[in-house]
Design a protein around this motif. Structure first.
Motif, PDB file in Angstrom:
ATOM      1  N   SER A 121      -5.129   1.435  -0.146  1.00  9.30           N
ATOM      2  CA  SER A 121      -4.747   2.848  -0.155  1.00  9.30           C
ATOM      3  C   SER A 121      -4.774   3.364  -1.581  1.00  9.30           C
ATOM      4  CB  SER A 121      -3.337   3.042   0.439  1.00  9.30           C
ATOM      5  OG  SER A 121      -2.355   2.443  -0.392  1.00  9.30           O
ATOM      6  N   ARG A 122      -4.899   4.663  -1.693  1.00  3.27           N
ATOM      7  CA  ARG A 122      -4.812   5.255  -3.028  1.00  3.27           C
ATOM      8  C   ARG A 122      -3.381   5.257  -3.519  1.00  3.27           C
ATOM      9  NH1 ARG A 122      -3.391   9.659  -5.647  1.00  3.27           N
ATOM     10  NH2 ARG A 122      -2.588  10.623  -3.743  1.00  3.27           N
ATOM     11  N   ARG A 123      -2.452   5.540  -2.553  1.00  2.00           N
ATOM     12  CA  ARG A 123      -1.069   5.701  -2.994  1.00  2.00           C
ATOM     13  C   ARG A 123      -0.064   5.159  -1.986  1.00  2.00           C
ATOM     14  NH1 ARG A 123       1.685   8.514  -6.886  1.00  2.00           N
ATOM     15  NH2 ARG A 123       3.725   9.410  -6.336  1.00  2.00           N
ATOM     16  N   ALA A 124      -0.038   5.695  -0.762  1.00  2.00           N
ATOM     17  CA  ALA A 124       1.017   5.329   0.182  1.00  2.00           C
ATOM     18  C   ALA A 124       0.451   5.152   1.582  1.00  2.00           C
ATOM     19  CB  ALA A 124       2.131   6.399   0.189  1.00  2.00           C
ATOM     20  N   GLY A 125       1.315   4.784   2.534  1.00  3.32           N
ATOM     21  CA  GLY A 125       0.904   4.575   3.913  1.00  3.32           C
ATOM     22  C   GLY A 125       0.436   3.161   4.200  1.00  3.32           C
ATOM     23  N   SER A 126       0.471   2.301   3.191  1.00  2.80           N
ATOM     24  CA  SER A 126      -0.093   0.961   3.345  1.00  2.80           C
ATOM     25  C   SER A 126       0.759   0.058   4.230  1.00  2.80           C
ATOM     26  CB  SER A 126      -0.283   0.314   1.969  1.00  2.80           C
ATOM     27  OG  SER A 126       0.912   0.391   1.207  1.00  2.80           O
ATOM     28  N   THR A 127       2.076   0.108   4.076  1.00  2.00           N
ATOM     29  CA  THR A 127       2.907  -0.815   4.843  1.00  2.00           C
ATOM     30  C   THR A 127       2.923  -0.472   6.332  1.00  2.00           C
ATOM     31  OG1 THR A 127       4.882   0.490   4.249  1.00  2.00           O
ATOM     32  CG2 THR A 127       4.386  -1.460   2.917  1.00  2.00           C
ATOM     33  N   SER A 128       2.876   0.815   6.662  1.00  2.00           N
ATOM     34  CA  SER A 128       2.826   1.181   8.084  1.00  2.00           C
ATOM     35  C   SER A 128       1.487   0.769   8.695  1.00  2.00           C
ATOM     36  CB  SER A 128       3.064   2.683   8.270  1.00  2.00           C
ATOM     37  OG  SER A 128       2.132   3.451   7.542  1.00  2.00           O
ATOM     38  N   SER A 129       0.416   0.856   7.921  1.00  2.00           N
ATOM     39  CA  SER A 129      -0.898   0.430   8.407  1.00  2.00           C
ATOM     40  C   SER A 129      -0.938  -1.082   8.608  1.00  2.00           C
ATOM     41  CB  SER A 129      -1.987   0.860   7.421  1.00  2.00           C
ATOM     42  OG  SER A 129      -2.060   2.262   7.325  1.00  2.00           O
ATOM     43  N   MET A 130      -0.342  -1.824   7.683  1.00  2.00           N
ATOM     44  CA  MET A 130      -0.288  -3.278   7.818  1.00  2.00           C
ATOM     45  C   MET A 130       0.514  -3.666   9.056  1.00  2.00           C
ATOM     46  SD  MET A 130       0.723  -6.144   4.970  1.00  2.00           S
ATOM     47  CE  MET A 130       2.480  -5.822   4.968  1.00  2.00           C
ATOM     48  N   ASP A 131       1.588  -2.945   9.309  1.00  2.00           N
ATOM     49  CA  ASP A 131       2.413  -3.212  10.479  1.00  2.00           C
ATOM     50  C   ASP A 131       1.620  -2.993  11.770  1.00  2.00           C
ATOM     51  OD1 ASP A 131       4.973  -3.750  11.775  1.00  2.00           O
ATOM     52  OD2 ASP A 131       5.003  -1.631  12.278  1.00  2.00           O
ATOM     53  N   ASP A 132       0.791  -1.954  11.808  1.00  2.00           N
ATOM     54  CA  ASP A 132      -0.042  -1.692  12.989  1.00  2.00           C
ATOM     55  C   ASP A 132      -0.927  -2.890  13.306  1.00  2.00           C
ATOM     56  OD1 ASP A 132       0.939   0.852  13.433  1.00  2.00           O
ATOM     57  OD2 ASP A 132      -0.653   1.859  12.325  1.00  2.00           O
ATOM     58  N   ILE A 133      -1.563  -3.451  12.287  1.00  2.00           N
ATOM     59  CA  ILE A 133      -2.458  -4.585  12.514  1.00  2.00           C
ATOM     60  C   ILE A 133      -1.678  -5.840  12.888  1.00  2.00           C
ATOM     61  CG2 ILE A 133      -4.150  -6.108  11.436  1.00  2.00           C
ATOM     62  CD1 ILE A 133      -5.062  -3.728   9.768  1.00  2.00           C
ATOM     63  N   VAL A 153      -3.967  -3.531  -1.699  1.00  2.00           N
ATOM     64  CA  VAL A 153      -4.503  -3.168  -3.013  1.00  2.00           C
ATOM     65  C   VAL A 153      -4.512  -1.651  -3.110  1.00  2.00           C
ATOM     66  CG1 VAL A 153      -5.930  -5.239  -3.242  1.00  2.00           C
ATOM     67  CG2 VAL A 153      -6.906  -3.169  -2.195  1.00  2.00           C
ATOM     68  N   HIS A 154      -4.578  -1.154  -4.335  1.00  2.00           N
ATOM     69  CA  HIS A 154      -4.557   0.289  -4.546  1.00  2.00           C
ATOM     70  C   HIS A 154      -5.757   0.729  -5.361  1.00  2.00           C
ATOM     71  CE1 HIS A 154      -0.578   1.052  -2.838  1.00  2.00           C
ATOM     72  NE2 HIS A 154      -0.221  -0.098  -3.378  1.00  2.00           N
ATOM     73  N   GLY A 155      -6.261   1.898  -5.018  1.00  2.00           N
ATOM     74  CA  GLY A 155      -7.380   2.469  -5.753  1.00  2.00           C
ATOM     75  C   GLY A 155      -8.131   3.446  -4.882  1.00  2.00           C
ATOM     76  N   PHE A 156      -8.968   4.236  -5.529  1.00  2.00           N
ATOM     77  CA  PHE A 156      -9.813   5.196  -4.815  1.00  2.00           C
ATOM     78  C   PHE A 156     -11.240   4.668  -4.681  1.00  2.00           C
ATOM     79  CE2 PHE A 156     -12.029   9.347  -4.308  1.00  2.00           C
ATOM     80  CZ  PHE A 156     -11.337   9.778  -3.191  1.00  2.00           C
ATOM     81  N   THR A 157     -11.603   3.750  -5.579  1.00  2.00           N
ATOM     82  CA  THR A 157     -12.914   3.106  -5.541  1.00  2.00           C
ATOM     83  C   THR A 157     -12.737   1.607  -5.734  1.00  2.00           C
ATOM     84  OG1 THR A 157     -13.308   3.223  -7.928  1.00  2.00           O
ATOM     85  CG2 THR A 157     -13.960   5.152  -6.601  1.00  2.00           C
ATOM     86  N   ALA A 158     -13.799   0.853  -5.449  1.00  2.00           N
ATOM     87  CA  ALA A 158     -13.742  -0.594  -5.657  1.00  2.00           C
ATOM     88  C   ALA A 158     -13.497  -0.923  -7.124  1.00  2.00           C
ATOM     89  CB  ALA A 158     -15.044  -1.237  -5.170  1.00  2.00           C
ATOM     90  N   GLN A 159     -13.983  -0.067  -8.009  1.00  2.00           N
ATOM     91  CA  GLN A 159     -13.760  -0.275  -9.439  1.00  2.00           C
ATOM     92  C   GLN A 159     -12.280  -0.098  -9.794  1.00  2.00           C
ATOM     93  OE1 GLN A 159     -16.349   1.687  -8.195  1.00  2.00           O
ATOM     94  NE2 GLN A 159     -17.728  -0.076  -8.467  1.00  2.00           N
ATOM     95  N   ASP A 160     -11.612   0.831  -9.099  1.00  2.00           N
ATOM     96  CA  ASP A 160     -10.174   0.998  -9.309  1.00  2.00           C
ATOM     97  C   ASP A 160      -9.418  -0.270  -8.910  1.00  2.00           C
ATOM     98  OD1 ASP A 160     -10.509   3.636 -10.129  1.00  2.00           O
ATOM     99  OD2 ASP A 160     -10.189   4.440  -8.111  1.00  2.00           O
ATOM    100  N   VAL A 161      -9.847  -0.887  -7.816  1.00  2.00           N
ATOM    101  CA  VAL A 161      -9.164  -2.089  -7.326  1.00  2.00           C
ATOM    102  C   VAL A 161      -9.243  -3.211  -8.361  1.00  2.00           C
ATOM    103  CG1 VAL A 161      -9.165  -3.866  -5.520  1.00  2.00           C
ATOM    104  CG2 VAL A 161      -9.515  -1.461  -4.910  1.00  2.00           C
ATOM    105  N   GLU A 162     -10.336  -3.256  -9.134  1.00  2.00           N
ATOM    106  CA  GLU A 162     -10.461  -4.272 -10.181  1.00  2.00           C
ATOM    107  C   GLU A 162      -9.315  -4.175 -11.189  1.00  2.00           C
ATOM    108  OE1 GLU A 162     -12.511  -6.661 -10.123  1.00  2.00           O
ATOM    109  OE2 GLU A 162     -14.030  -5.983  -8.694  1.00  2.00           O
ATOM    110  N   LYS A 163      -8.752  -2.980 -11.336  1.00  2.00           N
ATOM    111  CA  LYS A 163      -7.653  -2.775 -12.283  1.00  2.00           C
ATOM    112  C   LYS A 163      -6.297  -3.128 -11.673  1.00  2.00           C
ATOM    113  CE  LYS A 163     -10.281   1.157 -14.085  1.00  2.00           C
ATOM    114  NZ  LYS A 163     -10.309   2.635 -14.221  1.00  2.00           N
TER     115      LYS A 163
END
Length: 211
Positions: A121-133, A153-163
């Protein structure tokens, strides 16, 4: 031993894929084979509750769901990744999982197959999505793999995730833990002569209701 990797992102080389690759590297290092399936960019319709699968052992819609079912049967673990859309997983992925898990009930024994969810995710909503799966795993007697933080992981692009160094670290630990669980279950299965029996004698008796 093998893990089926399901990428629910519409971008095969995006943030979710980058996270899955980090987990996959650790699985392979531990001697676990992998196979990746891309579903986020496929035209996948949802379940229509026709119960065709109950008679025929496969979904009425002959698409990637039916193609994946035998791969699920062979796998020792399932790693599912998704981007976050409005605090939930990709819609195609949810339709895919609904039909895959439902149409294989009674056909593919999922008990003790190790499950793991990864979200980006870029910012939020990740834990609820993980719970769904994770709910697909817990309804199927599948052990859920954890890590040293929520599997995200967080970022808007794959390059962001590297950080996102902590996020990638979490993915590596997730891969190590998943490999360990798979191997431990295999050893226990050999020692005990199988996995625990699944008692499905009783169901809440509301099956006469038209759902």
């Amino acid at each position: 031993m093998k893990v089926l990797i399901i990428n629910g992102s519409a971008r095969p080389n995006g943030c979710t894929a980058r996270a899955l690759t980090e987990v996959e590297g650790r699985l392979k290092a531990a001697g676990i084979a992998t196979e990746r399936i891309e579903v986020g960019n496929k035209d996948i319709r949802g379940c229509i509750s026709c119960h065709y699968c109950r008679e025929h052992g496969r979904c009425v819609f002959n698409d990637i769901v039916n193609e994946t079912a035998p791969k699920l049967a062979e796998a020792d673990g399932v790693l599912i990744g998704t981007p976050v859309y409005y605090a939930h997983p990709n819609g195609q992925l949810l339709s895919f999982l609904d039909r895959l898990f439902y149409s294989t009930a009674g056909v593919v024994n999922k008990a003790m197959k190790v499950g793991a969810a990864v979200v980006s995710s870029r910012r939020a909503g990740s834990t609820s999505s993980m719970d769904d799966i994770n709910k697909y795993f817990t309804i199927s007697s599948m052990p859920v793999t954890s890590s040293t933080y929520w599997n995200e992981v967080h970022g808007f692009t794959a390059q962001d995730v590297e950080k996102d160094l902590e996020g990638l670290q979490t993915m590596r630990n997730l891969g190590d833990n998943m490999a360990f669980l798979i191997k431990a279950i295999k050893l226990a299965e050999e020692k005990e002569g199988g996995i625990p029996a699944q008692d499905r004698t009783h169901y809440t008796p509301f099956f006469g209701i038209d759902r």
